[in-house]
Design an enzyme around this catalytic site. Structure first.
Site, PDB file in Angstrom:
ATOM      1  CB  SER A   1      20.545  -3.049  -0.211  1.00 43.63           C
ATOM      2  OG  SER A   1      19.328  -2.479  -0.929  1.00 43.63           O
TER       3      SER A   1
ATOM      4  CB  THR B   1       0.566  13.117   9.030  1.00 40.97           C
ATOM      5  OG1 THR B   1       2.027  13.200   9.529  1.00 40.97           O
ATOM      6  CG2 THR B   1      -0.568  13.094   9.794  1.00 40.97           C
TER       7      THR B   1
END
Length: 728
Positions: free
Chosen positions: A298, A662
């Site tokens: 992870s 963005t």
């Protein structure tokens, strides 16, 4: 009368002798000079033909489930970053291999088969199942809907043609581009360790591996990063391919924007470095970051804690006293998932960039590719003189439903379950039937939740026929794995393949790397010892406790055939199915778009402020149509951020919806109305000046009972970006 003895052509023996000596001395001198130059600069090996290519493979960013967390609420609603396919083609003059890493959760069997069909139509037998590897980065934020087996179709709202087609077309286009720009070049390899970017999320399972085996390794995850540097004959870089074992789950299950996650951000950063002044996805340099044996790895390095108390979760079951597994969540290093994605992605990028810069060990030698289809439900392996072990029909255990610390399940299942639950078993039996005794015994100690290998309506729930494949470039062997291999399982496989490759003496100093999530998805592959613990990874090892043993046997066979140059003698194996009937699509077509009265599509509902500073966030909201109505969105954009150039009196695009800076949010409202909110997170180094934000889209209306798709665009007011709110 005595005189000098003459020979033919009027030359004396002495003259001939001197001439021969002069020629010999010249040859020796040239040879010595050549040897000295070679000694100083290194031997110049025959260059490869190399091609690199990148293509947009982003699918519809609305309403389609995102693939990875299997969370039915996690449907697409915008774009964080675009998804790209990156292809690398290598040719040694006799053989050719292709490696593709794509920003998707995993490569499905259906996707691979459709890509191979498209390549066959274009190129004949040049690109085939044996010399093309397709690998996924394992982002959990790409559109689903590209599977042909029932279990995956159920969690993906079916087989969605609008979702799989951009993937097929994008992957094929990246190969087309690489094919079209092939030129002589060289490959260099480099490797190093990356710490503080990965954590073993099932350490209890890992500790069940033999102690002496564990003591051979410093960490309980693989920290190594392998980099291949591609250059032209002038030494100029044209591409980079790397592998690192970590889940692309920095973006968590609450995210609903399409995102390439940490691995995609690493690609983004290196490509921006090497293609200065270009928008994302443009420029000739291609940087591929590929998955490896990440099954138990992870990026959420702060580890699992109970969200309601802040205390660590239960070690074995990854659950909390109040709230169970749903309350247990692992956290990344950042303030939120975007920040964690940035940190982990930047770490991976930085290490790869360092290794790329220092790569001097040239990769040379011939190419090989070996491939077989294997019926993984029926593999028997002789483990000693008296015993054999076998794989099983596919099945998922109870802990599969518990999820992981990167994304827990909604129900009261826990990891580490080695006994069934009468309540859930009863519901299972009523809905899909009880597992056979044979399957239960084969999978022991897994308590079976779904006996998918015995479930075939309307189509098989899991695959039987699986790809096993190795491609080698000189001393580098890429092992394509059809799923998620845990750390120790990957170590055993790498070691086994390396032994076979070097057994015949043809391979020396072999570098064996695992490419995960390749060619077909079959969930997880744990070691036999990890399987006994039955955490999520073991419960999701669908072919039973001896799955890894079977794969070791099969990949050894491929490696042995490569080492002995007997690949052509390998049996092809049983071909996988390509289902034409009973594929289903549960996603309805997007309805007609509507808008508020007295407005138009693209009209601004919430306007920008007049002035911002670097580091601020600009936000603007438009009346929008459903993004699904924009059709194939590859190589297009829903967003541009533009700066005004006073010299030319024109607007220059500085960002689009593929840019990290963005965010394109689509909000589905009531009465078939929707809005699009665009955020621009102004970089600290943004130029001061006059800006505007534009939004592009399509809306559907009905004319004479027929749907008509119409493009629209909207533009914000202009605004100033300045280091101060006070300006002249």
């Amino acid at each position: 009368m005595a005189g000098r003895k003459k020979v033919c052509c009027g030359l004396s023996a002495l003259e001939i002798t001197l001439t021969v000596l002069f020629i010999l001395m010249t040859v020796v001198s040239v040879t010595l000079i050549t040897l000295m130059v070679t000694w100083e600069t290194g031997p110049q090996h025959q260059p490869y033909l190399i091609g690199v290519g990148r293509a947009d493979c982003t699918g519809p960013p609305a309403e389609i489930p995102l693939m990875g967390y299997a969370n039915p609420q996690q449907t697409a609603a915008g774009i964080h970053t675009r998804l790209f396919s990156r292809a690398f083609i290598i040719d040694d003059g006799k053989k050719r291999v292709v490696f593709v890493t794509a920003d998707i959760g995993m490569v499905s069997q259906r996707l691979r088969l459709e890509v191979l069909q498209a390549l066959q139509v274009k190129y004949g037998d040049l690109y085939r199942q044996d010399n093309v590897v397709l690998s996924g980065t394992h982002t959990h934020c790409g559109p689903a809907g590209y599977f042909q087996y029932t279990l995956f179709m159920i969690s993906s709202s079916g087989y969605i043609r609008d979702a799989i087609q951009p993937l097929v077309n994008g992957i094929v286009k990246s190969i087309d581009i690489a094919h079209g720009n092939m030129k002589p070049g060289r490959i260099y390899r480099s490797r190093g360790a990356l710490e503080d970017s990965s954590l073993n999320r099932s350490p209890h399972s890992y500790l069940n591996n033999p102690e002496d085996e564990r003591h051979r390794y410093k960490w309980n995850t693989d920290k190594q990063v392998l980099v291949l540097k591609f250059t032209d004959l002038d030494g100029d870089g044209i591409g980079m391919l790397s592998w690192f074992a970590v889940h692309a789950v920095s973006m968590n299950y609450t995210n609903r924007m399409v995102s390439s996650d940490n691995m995609g951000y690493a690609s983004y950063l290196l490509e921006q470095d090497k293609n200065p002044g270009e928008l994302p996805g443009q420029g000739g340099f291609v940087a591929g970051f590929s998955s490896s044996n990440l099954g138990d790895v992870s990026p959420n390095i702060k580890g699992p804690h109970c969200m309601n108390t802040g205390l660590p979760c239960d070690y074995l079951n990854s659950s909390c006293p109040v709230g169970g597994t749903k309350m247990c969540k692992a956290f990344g290093p950042g303030d939120d998932m975007f920040d964690s994605t940035r940190i982990i992605g930047h770490n991976i990028y930085s290490k790869a960039k360092e290794l790329y810069a220092n790569a001097v060990e040239e990769v040379t030698g011939v190419l090989h590719s070996a491939h077989q289809w294997v019926n993984m439900t029926d593999v028997t392996v002789q483990i000693n003189e008296t015993h054999t072990v076998s794989t099983c029909k596919p099945a998922l255990g109870h802990s599969f439903a518990a999820g992981t610390t990167d994304g827990g399940g909604d129900l009261n299942f826990t990891q580490g379950a080695v006994e069934g639950d009468p309540f859930w078993d009863g519901i299972r039996d009523a809905l899909v039937g009880e597992p056979s005794n044979q399957t239960q015994e084969c999978h022991h100690p897994k308590p079976i939740l779904f006996s998918t290998g015995e479930m075939n309506w309307p189509l098989p729930w899991h695959p039987q026929i699986v790809d096993v494949q190795i491609i080698s470039v000189g001393s580098v062997a890429v092992v394509a794995i059809p799923g998620e291999m845990t750390t120790m399982a990957g170590r055993r496989l790498r070691e086994a393949v390396k032994q076979e490759l070097q057994s015949e003496g043809a391979f020396r100093d072999s570098e064996v790397v695992i490419a995960g999530l390749s060619n077909i998805y079959t969930h997880y592959i744990t070691t036999y010892e990890e399987y006994q613990v039955q955490r999520y990874e073991g419960a999701s090892t669908i072919y039973g406790p001896h799955t890894l043993t079977a794969y070791l046997e099969k990949y050894r066979g491929l490696a042995r055939a490569i080492a002995q140059d007997k690949v052509l003698e390998l049996p092809v194996g049983p071909q996988p199915p390509f289902f034409e009937k009973n594929l289903f699509n549960l996603l309805p077509a997007p309805p007609v778009d509507k808008k508020p009265e007295n407005t138009s599509f693209g009209e601004v509902l919430q306007q920008v402020y007049p002035v911002y500073r670097q580091g601020d966030v600009v936000s603007v909201t438009f009346v929008a149509g459903n993004p699904r109505n924009s059709g194939d969105i590859r190589d297009k954009t829903f967003v541009t951020v533009e700066i005004y150039d006073n010299r030319t009196e024109t607007w220059e695009v500085v960002h689009n919806d593929a840019s990290w800076e963005t965010r394109f949010h689509w909000l589905k409202g009531s009465n078939q109305q929707s809005n699009s909110t665009i955020e621009w997170h102004i970089p600290p180094m943004a130029r001061s000046g006059i800006y505007r934000i534009k939004h592009f889209g399509h809306y559907k209306k009905r004319v004479a009972f027929r749907p008509v798709i119409t493009p629209y665009e909207g533009t914000s007011d202009v605004f100033r970006v300045s280091s101060s709110f006070y300006y002249q």
